[in-house]
Design an enzyme around this catalytic site. Structure first.
Site, short mmCIF file in Angstrom:
data_model
loop_
_atom_site.label_atom_id
_atom_site.label_comp_id
_atom_site.label_asym_id
_atom_site.label_seq_id
_atom_site.Cartn_x
_atom_site.Cartn_y
_atom_site.Cartn_z
N HIS A 184 0.91 -1.29 0.06
CA HIS A 184 -0.07 -0.07 0.05
C HIS A 184 0.60 1.29 -0.02
O HIS A 184 0.50 2.29 -0.54
CB HIS A 184 -0.81 0.04 1.10
CG HIS A 184 -2.07 -0.91 1.17
ND1 HIS A 184 -3.07 -0.87 0.09
CD2 HIS A 184 -2.26 -2.26 1.40
CE1 HIS A 184 -3.98 -1.91 0.21
NE2 HIS A 184 -3.55 -2.69 1.10
N ARG A 286 -10.41 1.97 -8.03
CA ARG A 286 -10.41 1.00 -6.86
C ARG A 286 -11.58 1.42 -5.91
O ARG A 286 -11.34 2.45 -5.33
CB ARG A 286 -9.16 0.78 -5.94
CG ARG A 286 -8.09 0.21 -6.78
CD ARG A 286 -6.66 0.38 -6.00
NE ARG A 286 -5.62 -0.51 -6.39
CZ ARG A 286 -4.62 -0.09 -6.99
NH1 ARG A 286 -4.29 1.01 -7.08
NH2 ARG A 286 -3.63 -0.97 -7.17
N ARG A 322 -13.70 -1.16 -10.89
CA ARG A 322 -13.53 -2.60 -10.37
C ARG A 322 -14.25 -2.79 -9.28
O ARG A 322 -14.44 -1.96 -8.26
CB ARG A 322 -12.03 -2.82 -9.77
CG ARG A 322 -11.76 -4.11 -9.29
CD ARG A 322 -10.56 -4.52 -8.82
NE ARG A 322 -10.17 -3.61 -7.47
CZ ARG A 322 -8.82 -3.77 -7.06
NH1 ARG A 322 -7.98 -4.36 -7.73
NH2 ARG A 322 -8.66 -3.03 -5.82
N GLU A 411 -5.37 -11.75 -12.46
CA GLU A 411 -4.54 -11.59 -11.13
C GLU A 411 -3.98 -13.03 -10.61
O GLU A 411 -3.24 -13.00 -9.57
CB GLU A 411 -5.27 -10.98 -10.13
CG GLU A 411 -5.83 -9.74 -10.45
CD GLU A 411 -6.34 -8.80 -9.46
OE1 GLU A 411 -5.66 -7.91 -8.79
OE2 GLU A 411 -7.41 -8.99 -9.25
N ASN A 434 0.29 -6.64 -9.42
CA ASN A 434 0.71 -6.75 -8.11
C ASN A 434 0.33 -8.27 -7.79
O ASN A 434 0.95 -9.10 -7.19
CB ASN A 434 -0.01 -5.86 -7.25
CG ASN A 434 -0.08 -4.53 -7.82
OD1 ASN A 434 1.16 -4.09 -8.45
ND2 ASN A 434 -0.71 -3.63 -7.70
N ARG A 445 2.49 -10.05 -1.24
CA ARG A 445 2.83 -8.79 -1.72
C ARG A 445 3.47 -7.94 -0.71
O ARG A 445 3.95 -6.62 -1.10
CB ARG A 445 1.91 -8.34 -2.62
CG ARG A 445 0.73 -8.06 -2.04
CD ARG A 445 -0.69 -7.75 -2.92
NE ARG A 445 -0.84 -6.37 -3.27
CZ ARG A 445 -1.65 -5.75 -3.78
NH1 ARG A 445 -2.61 -6.62 -4.48
NH2 ARG A 445 -1.71 -4.72 -4.07
N CYS A 482 -2.95 -2.59 -15.10
CA CYS A 482 -3.15 -1.56 -14.03
C CYS A 482 -2.38 -1.81 -12.90
O CYS A 482 -2.68 -0.92 -11.89
CB CYS A 482 -4.67 -1.53 -13.88
SG CYS A 482 -5.47 -3.24 -13.25
#
Ligand code: PEP
Ligand code: MG
Length: 553
Positions: A184, A286, A322, A411, A434, A445, A482
């Site tokens: 983050h 998001r 999303r 993903e 990610n 991650r 993205c």
């Protein structure tokens, strides 16, 4: 100690300033007997008053949602019932720190029971409690520092909730002890357009007030930099900005191959900057920010209003929404189970819609309602799609709401490997590098110590991206990246060479990506992609590509 400290670099620029540390939550000491109840009671009242004063002073320096949040918090902390409860406990023999803790926890439970808007504020009480206890114990106050001047924020790590009040005008750079390239903190730093160094273990030794130079591109923090080092860094940044400013408008390669450049949007305060950016729309909206820090999901009307604001700001442009991505690094009490042993592998992303279909239904209805009047071209995609059946069911639900374009985020490696099937049931793909890196390398991650595995230059990750891009091309579907990979100008060339048709990143990253595209033909991007795909490892891929792009911009 003047030696440079190393970590994982985020962003391309540099910034210098005095360190302000984010203090940790104070540990509650063992209970102790109260020998002087009058003094202890006074100390409790003084601690609460100090919290109120802090919050009021901070509120006076900000505007907008930050002001509202801080003022509401100050009001809660000044509630006389709270002080009476805490001092009553002291009079009955509980020491100040435990009395404050019990009083705040009691209030928290009452708010949760009241439900609705009250329950949404329950989490704020934890922050107030920790602040009051720190004042009482004479410890540094936890949470974001506020030294009254611009600073380099040094923290153990940042959670999404920490960042809501972060003032972009004051934070020059971020340095965190923990966190990886897709944590983050990294995402936030890009959104703020400030350089960052994450996973920087040496940062624990940086004291408040120490002057540091933070190099985002190299992942280096230089304590006490010389005037020459500061001038060199400023000169490099100036040159970069000049080169980027020279190219504007829609993304395209040197030979005119279009590559849409879009922004990632993750919080309301980013909207004005995102809408004003030279971009063709939003590639990743998001929507979690609406759901974070709340006891229940927001209702249809509230969601529709928030989406409409975004669609209106991007009227005439594309907005890829999303749907809720709850779970793992984004836990939400009402959408995810608290007792999963491996939340990253649990019921998260689109999987939460199977558990509670109303969540997705309400969100799609709100998006559809906002889309009718908002004026943007609304595309809707699901996070964490694993198998074609999920994509097909999602697409059917999206279309049932009258929304014409339904996509799948890639993903999970399984989705990339079966992208040919996914492409038959949905309209577009967006690759979240990610999470795709996390699941490809079985590497959390958020862990800085696994940064090598999470490096988006990893050839295995690029192979999965190539597989998905090939399937998309065969079915005439647009395919975006993205994840954070799209923000690296050299990697962007590789992605375009692999067949990616649009790139979505923080607004601050786009000028350099645009300049990189403008300096290379599609054929050259394809050559670079081949080099990266066949490299030995991430470092080799990066080095081989950079040896062919150095000096081109
Ligand atoms: C990703 O996983 O790459 C992505 C874009 O989604 P998030 O970072 O929000 O999980
Ligand atoms: Mg993701």
């Amino acid at each position: 100690m003047n030696d440079p400290i190393r970590g994982i670099g985020v962003g391309t620029g540099s910034a210098a300033g005095p360190v302000a540390r984010m203090a940790p939550v104070p540990a509650l000491p063992a209970p102790r007997p109260v020998t002087d109840p009058a003094a202890e009671t006074a100390a409790v009242r003084t601690a609460l008053a100090a919290v109120v004063t802090d919050l009021e002073e901070r509120a006076a320096r900000v505007t907008g949602p930050g002001f509202d949040v801080l003022t509401a918090q100050a009001l809660m902390a000044s509630d006389p019932l709270l002080a009476d409860e805490a001092t009553g406990l002291v009079e009955r023999g509980t020491d100040g720190a435990h009395a404050l803790t019990a009083a705040f926890d009691g209030f928290r439970a009452a708010l949760l029971t009241a439900g609705g808007h009250f329950a949404e504020r329950a989490a704020d009480l934890d922050d107030l409690r920790d602040r009051a206890v720190a004042h009482l114990l004479g410890l540094p106050v936890p949470g974001l520092p506020d030294p009254g001047h611009p600073y380099v924020l040094v923290a153990e790590d940042l959670a999404p909730a920490d960042t809501a009040l972060l003032d972009p005008a004051r934070v020059l750079a971020l340095v965190t002890v923990r966190g990886g390239p897709t944590s983050h903190t990294a995402i936030l730093a890009k959104a703020l357009g400030v350089p960052a160094v994450v996973g920087c273990a040496g940062a624990v030794g940086l004291a408040d007030g120490r002057y540091v130079l933070v190099h985002g591109a190299d992942g280096v923090v230089e304590p006490d930099p010389s005037p020459e080092a500061l001038e060199r860094a400023a000169e490099r940044d100036r040159r970069r900005r000049e080169l980027s400013a020279a190219v504007r408008g829609p993304g395209r390669t040197a030979d005119g191959h279009p590559v849409a450049l879009l922004v990632n949007l993750g919080a309301p305060h980013e909207l004005a900057g995102a809408a004003g950016a030279d971009a063709e729309g939003v590639g990743l909206f998001r929507t979690e920010f609406l759901f974070l820090d709340r006891a229940e999901a927001p209702g249809l009307a509230e969601q529709a209003a928030a989406y409409r604001e975004v669609f209106a700001a991007f009227a005439g442009r594309r907005v890829v929404v999303r749907t809720l991505d709850a779970g793992a690094d984004k836990p939400l009490p009402f959408a995810t189970a608290a007792d999963e042993e491996n939340p990253a592998l649990g019921v998260r992303g689109l999987r939460t819609a199977a558990r509670d279909p109303r969540l997705l239904e309400t969100q799609l209805a709100a998006i559809a309602e906002a889309a009718r009047t908002g004026g943007a071209q609304v595309w809707v995609m699901a996070p964490m799609v694993s198998v074609p059946r999920e994509a097909a069911e999602f697409a059917a639900r999206v279309r049932a709401h009258g929304l014409p374009l339904a996509g799948a985020m890639i993903e999970v490696p399984a989705a990339a490997l079966r992208a040919d099937r996914l492409a038959q049931v949905c309209d577009f793909f967006s690759i979240g590098t990610n999470d795709l890196a996390q699941y490809t390398f079985a590497a959390d991650r958020t862990l800085g110590s696994l940064a090598d595995l999470l490096d988006p230059w990893q050839p295995a990750l690029l192979t999965l991206i190539a597989t998905a891009a090939r399937a998309a091309a065969e079915h005439g579907r647009p395919v975006s990246v993205c994840g954070e990979a799209a923000a690296d100008p050299d990697l962007a060339l590789v992605l375009v060479g692999l067949g990616i048709t649009s790139l979505s990143a923080a607004p601050s990253a786009l000028p350099e990506v645009r300049a990189a595209l403008a300096a290379h033909t599609l054929a050259h991007c394809r050559e670079l992609a081949e080099l990266a795909l066949h490299a030995d490892d991430a470092a080799d891929a990066r080095a081989k590509v950079r040896s062919r792009t150095a000096g081109s911009r």
